[in-house]
Design a protein around this motif. Sequence first.
Motif, PDB file in Angstrom:
ATOM      1  N   LEU A 521     -17.939  19.488  38.939  1.00  0.00           N
ATOM      2  CA  LEU A 521     -17.809  18.042  38.758  1.00  0.00           C
ATOM      3  C   LEU A 521     -16.875  17.679  37.611  1.00  0.00           C
ATOM      4  O   LEU A 521     -16.769  16.509  37.247  1.00  0.00           O
ATOM      5  CB  LEU A 521     -19.188  17.408  38.542  1.00  0.00           C
ATOM      6  N   GLY A 522     -16.237  18.674  36.995  1.00  0.00           N
ATOM      7  CA  GLY A 522     -15.217  18.371  35.996  1.00  0.00           C
ATOM      8  C   GLY A 522     -15.741  18.261  34.579  1.00  0.00           C
ATOM      9  O   GLY A 522     -15.306  17.368  33.842  1.00  0.00           O
ATOM     10  N   LYS A 523     -16.627  19.139  34.179  1.00  0.00           N
ATOM     11  CA  LYS A 523     -17.124  19.108  32.790  1.00  0.00           C
ATOM     12  C   LYS A 523     -15.991  19.407  31.812  1.00  0.00           C
ATOM     13  O   LYS A 523     -15.897  18.792  30.748  1.00  0.00           O
ATOM     14  CB  LYS A 523     -18.256  20.129  32.620  1.00  0.00           C
ATOM     15  N   THR A 524     -15.139  20.347  32.190  1.00  0.00           N
ATOM     16  CA  THR A 524     -14.015  20.696  31.324  1.00  0.00           C
ATOM     17  C   THR A 524     -13.110  19.481  31.092  1.00  0.00           C
ATOM     18  O   THR A 524     -12.707  19.193  29.958  1.00  0.00           O
ATOM     19  CB  THR A 524     -13.197  21.838  31.952  1.00  0.00           C
ATOM     20  N   LEU A 525     -12.798  18.762  32.134  1.00  0.00           N
ATOM     21  CA  LEU A 525     -11.931  17.589  32.016  1.00  0.00           C
ATOM     22  C   LEU A 525     -12.571  16.527  31.123  1.00  0.00           C
ATOM     23  O   LEU A 525     -11.878  15.906  30.306  1.00  0.00           O
ATOM     24  CB  LEU A 525     -11.637  17.015  33.400  1.00  0.00           C
ATOM     25  N   GLN A 526     -13.864  16.298  31.251  1.00  0.00           N
ATOM     26  CA  GLN A 526     -14.530  15.286  30.430  1.00  0.00           C
ATOM     27  C   GLN A 526     -14.465  15.657  28.948  1.00  0.00           C
ATOM     28  O   GLN A 526     -14.225  14.802  28.086  1.00  0.00           O
ATOM     29  CB  GLN A 526     -15.989  15.118  30.876  1.00  0.00           C
ATOM     30  N   ALA A 527     -14.670  16.941  28.648  1.00  0.00           N
ATOM     31  CA  ALA A 527     -14.594  17.390  27.256  1.00  0.00           C
ATOM     32  C   ALA A 527     -13.158  17.289  26.734  1.00  0.00           C
ATOM     33  O   ALA A 527     -12.921  16.854  25.591  1.00  0.00           O
ATOM     34  CB  ALA A 527     -15.100  18.820  27.140  1.00  0.00           C
ATOM     35  N   ASN A 594      -8.804  30.016  32.496  1.00  0.00           N
ATOM     36  CA  ASN A 594      -9.105  28.733  33.134  1.00  0.00           C
ATOM     37  C   ASN A 594      -8.908  27.580  32.156  1.00  0.00           C
ATOM     38  O   ASN A 594      -8.313  26.549  32.512  1.00  0.00           O
ATOM     39  CB  ASN A 594     -10.545  28.748  33.652  1.00  0.00           C
ATOM     40  N   TRP A 595      -9.376  27.732  30.912  1.00  0.00           N
ATOM     41  CA  TRP A 595      -9.205  26.674  29.913  1.00  0.00           C
ATOM     42  C   TRP A 595      -7.712  26.457  29.584  1.00  0.00           C
ATOM     43  O   TRP A 595      -7.263  25.319  29.417  1.00  0.00           O
ATOM     44  CB  TRP A 595      -9.999  27.007  28.648  1.00  0.00           C
ATOM     45  N   GLN A 596      -6.999  27.557  29.475  1.00  0.00           N
ATOM     46  CA  GLN A 596      -5.571  27.414  29.188  1.00  0.00           C
ATOM     47  C   GLN A 596      -4.877  26.610  30.296  1.00  0.00           C
ATOM     48  O   GLN A 596      -4.078  25.700  30.009  1.00  0.00           O
ATOM     49  CB  GLN A 596      -4.927  28.800  29.070  1.00  0.00           C
ATOM     50  N   ASN A 597      -5.229  26.926  31.528  1.00  0.00           N
ATOM     51  CA  ASN A 597      -4.606  26.219  32.651  1.00  0.00           C
ATOM     52  C   ASN A 597      -5.001  24.747  32.690  1.00  0.00           C
ATOM     53  O   ASN A 597      -4.180  23.865  32.984  1.00  0.00           O
ATOM     54  CB  ASN A 597      -4.994  26.882  33.974  1.00  0.00           C
ATOM     55  N   PHE A 629      -3.156  23.430  14.459  1.00  0.00           N
ATOM     56  CA  PHE A 629      -3.451  23.266  15.886  1.00  0.00           C
ATOM     57  C   PHE A 629      -4.580  22.249  16.100  1.00  0.00           C
ATOM     58  O   PHE A 629      -5.308  21.904  15.177  1.00  0.00           O
ATOM     59  CB  PHE A 629      -3.843  24.620  16.505  1.00  0.00           C
ATOM     60  N   ASN A 630      -4.632  21.786  17.325  1.00  0.00           N
ATOM     61  CA  ASN A 630      -5.725  20.883  17.707  1.00  0.00           C
ATOM     62  C   ASN A 630      -6.932  21.653  18.214  1.00  0.00           C
ATOM     63  O   ASN A 630      -8.073  21.305  17.910  1.00  0.00           O
ATOM     64  CB  ASN A 630      -5.264  19.915  18.803  1.00  0.00           C
ATOM     65  N   VAL A 631      -6.700  22.657  19.024  1.00  0.00           N
ATOM     66  CA  VAL A 631      -7.789  23.374  19.671  1.00  0.00           C
ATOM     67  C   VAL A 631      -7.613  24.877  19.522  1.00  0.00           C
ATOM     68  O   VAL A 631      -6.498  25.395  19.703  1.00  0.00           O
ATOM     69  CB  VAL A 631      -7.859  23.014  21.174  1.00  0.00           C
ATOM     70  N   ILE A 632      -8.703  25.550  19.188  1.00  0.00           N
ATOM     71  CA  ILE A 632      -8.746  27.007  19.130  1.00  0.00           C
ATOM     72  C   ILE A 632      -9.607  27.481  20.288  1.00  0.00           C
ATOM     73  O   ILE A 632     -10.748  27.030  20.447  1.00  0.00           O
ATOM     74  CB  ILE A 632      -9.356  27.509  17.800  1.00  0.00           C
ATOM     75  N   LEU A 633      -9.064  28.364  21.116  1.00  0.00           N
ATOM     76  CA  LEU A 633      -9.832  28.952  22.212  1.00  0.00           C
ATOM     77  C   LEU A 633     -10.213  30.373  21.838  1.00  0.00           C
ATOM     78  O   LEU A 633      -9.367  31.151  21.403  1.00  0.00           O
ATOM     79  CB  LEU A 633      -9.003  28.977  23.505  1.00  0.00           C
TER      80      LEU A 633
END
Length: 992
Positions: A521-527, A594-597, A629-633
């Motif tokens: 349902l797009g949890k990644t997109l919402q975050a 997946n997060w990088q993409n 940076f903004n985000v660290i994965l």
Amino acid sequence: MQYQFIITITEHRYLGWIVVPTLVKRTNESFITFHEQASTFHFGKEGYEFEEHEKTIIRYFEKYSEHNLVALFSKTKTVNEFFGQLTLDRFEERIRPFIEEWADKILNIIVEYEIPVFIRKPNYNNLYDADQLKMAGSDSKTIFNFKDEKTAIHYSLSIRHRGDDIKLMNKNLIILSNSPAWVVIGHSLFNFNDVDAKKLQPFTKKRHIEIPGSARNKYMETFVLNAIKNNTVLAEGFSIIDQEPEHSAHLFLEEDLDGQPVLSLKFKYGNRYFIRSGRKAVDVSFFKENEAYIFQRFNRKWIWEEELEQKLTETGVRKQQNSFFRPEGFTDNVSANLYMLVNWINKNTKKLNEIGFEIDQSHYKTTFYTGNIDLTMDMSDTIDWFELYGTVKLGGYTIPFIRFKKHILTGTREYQLPDGEVVVLPTEWFTRYQEIFKFSKEKEDKIVLDKIHFNLLQNRDVRQVDREVLEDVYSHRPDINIPVPESLNATLRSYQKEGYSWLMHLRKNEFGGCLADDMGLGKTLQALTVLQYIYEGSFGTKKRRVVNRIIDDTKPKEQLNLFDQKLNDEPETEAESHRLPASIIVMPKSLLHNWQNEIKKFCPGMLVYTYTGNKRLRSMDIWKIFRHFNVILTSYGVVRNDLEFLKTYQYHYLILDESHFIKNPSSKIYRAVNQLDAKHRLAITGTPIENSLQDLWAQFNFINPGLLGSQNYFRNHFVIPITKNKDEKREERLQKIIQPFILRRTKHQVAKDLPPLHEQVLYCAMTDDQKRLYEKEKSGIRNNLLQNIESAGVDKTRLLALQGLMRLRLLANHPVLVNKEYEGDSGKYDRIKRNLKNLKAEKHKVLVFSSFVKHLKILEKYFIKKEWKYSMLTGATENREQVIDAFMNDPDNHVFLISLKAGGVGLNLTEADYVFIIDPWWNPAAEMQAVNRAHRIGQDKHVMVYRFITSDSIEEKISKLQEKKSELASTFINTNNPFQNLSQKEIDELFR
């Protein structure tokens, strides 16, 4: 001639005078011929049709028939034996009262229906009109006559019937029942309700009884006093004075014979107390004055007493024996019952006083406070917590509510006041405020509560509150007007906008949250939308021009180090010094790609650093890189191993993807992520509960530390009561606590945003060879299990049962998985091949999920033989990106073989429109994760899901058992492991 039903009074040679129902024939007008005793044998057989009341009399009479008396009172076999062994004492003590009890019932019916009654002399077959008795009825009155001559007392008894005196002297007296008295005097049948029949008998031989002066005092104190109380008395030589004393009603707190607390209802007349009872409403006392006896008599206010007793029961108590009363709900716990009773008194004292009752504790060992208990709460709020100040008014005392903290936390109900009275704290205090005290701190006389526990304040009698602040938190209605970042390269669906707004709402109030939407349902997109919103202003800085790509430590050519001049040596501009620190997203290693993409796709301007790989930077000065940076994965494993470096930086957001990875609070991963320093925390998972309710604690303790208390408190206060005791109130309470901090939408709720999903179970019959092997193996496993259960018990057999289940499961798939020498076929394997062949011909793409890699290998062998293109992803796959791309982008690649553990999460495979679950197992959530690889946002095709189950196998039984075991999951967001606690019955059914 016609039969007639009458009653005869007959003298039995052993039983004395008895009442007998009789059938007679009237031959002429002067006499009646006796036919025989009437019995139930005559019903419907004799030439007489019995009335219902006549049948009732016959049934009552047979209660004291000779044969029934033998059956009830003797072990002898015959009537003669019974009467031969019967003693006079036993007869008078047990048998005669039994006969009189039923005779009384018969005589009352006789009077009501005016049935003729005759005296029948022994051995006479004829009855004459002169033998019929007159029915005197019950309006006769006995009169006790006493004459005190000081030297003796003369006592006589007379009867007055309808104004006439009935003489007893020289009269034949037949007693049919002693009490109530039914007697035959002369030719009349009398019924007396005010005298024992035996008291009449002496006066058939003498006119009066003389009591000598030596017994005068004792006789007056007993016999005369009782006669005055219960009968009509004519007195000579002493006085009977009627009074009208003051009266009042009292409730005494006492203990009954079992030691249970009760309220004893007593009525006070003058200086004497009386309990409610079945005695007549007359009381008599006496005293002696100058050798003359004076009796004082008064009538109790019987109607007044009855009315007060009725009003008492209307307040919510129920009458027990001996005029004891108590509220409903008493148990065997004496202390709990006492507190319930005292609380009831506290609540009802005012009402009881208004009705007319006085409360008296003089008979109890402890004096309890029984006045009003008035609690008021004031509250003020600061940035991070609420301050509550409560006061309790108890009579003349005002006590800060914080003084009761220890009592409420320990469940201690009694609190002693300065004057020695004991207050029983109201039950609702413990249910309403125990959790507040558990999660709060003490500051002077105030209760300090962290704002994450705002839900505990709902319905808590808080009087003065900053409503605007609290309503914003309570409402759980986020501001849906928060703008979506313009630079976001996506259009959010309505439910995703709500999710984004909810996350921003949590951020505003500085609460952590758990985004637990269904897979796909797009949890990644919402975050990412939240991160895009908060970092959008930083994209135009100088550093944006220097680093405009994702930096991935797994790729040496893009490796950054602490000596990179572009990032490290240039001084910060003023704008950069005010920029928000980076956020860190922690996930399973398999999801990094997946997060990088997703970031490249939706947030192309975001500055991302992937901190992973063997050549990653490992230094205490790592913040010098992160600040750009903004985000660290990174992955959970890296956080665990590099904690000393990663915890030196203060992150803006700490986000855990697949947060159920930290469900074990004793794990190193859980301890590591909790040491990372971040202003905001977010957990993302589709399965917050995988195995048990205990999984919730670790994740919620991460997002909002202390929300659910300590781990032991959560287990004892919620897990055990909910899962073992089915405590619905605790379940509701837990839901209220976590509800503001978790958001879950199912696919069913957002169905309009997703393509249709069709699910079907395909049952596959075993081949003959497979069936024989399966049944033989099942029989051996079953026998082994039963022996182990008998010798070691169920608990020590569970592991063995699971091993047996696994072996049968493999056989149900394909016997070659257990026996490499097996050369036969498998019904399921054949069915899967046929379906795949058809779908490939129609150009569909299929995801094939299995829990067993070696099951996938069998299919792979078949594909190689057929020269089919395919992809395969297992835990051993290193080039995940290439494998996924090959399936998604090659039109000739139609099948993706995926192990459930390696590919159940983090994959976006919307090219596929068919999903095969080829070996379903106990956890529906794992299966749904697999389905959601294809059925998710971005899918534009109808998705078909097939579950392959082998008929008459362990798989079919498990699917049925699975249905019974998912209540906890549906209540608390997801599913649980149904085999965590196999019962002996379930084990037996599975292997039957």
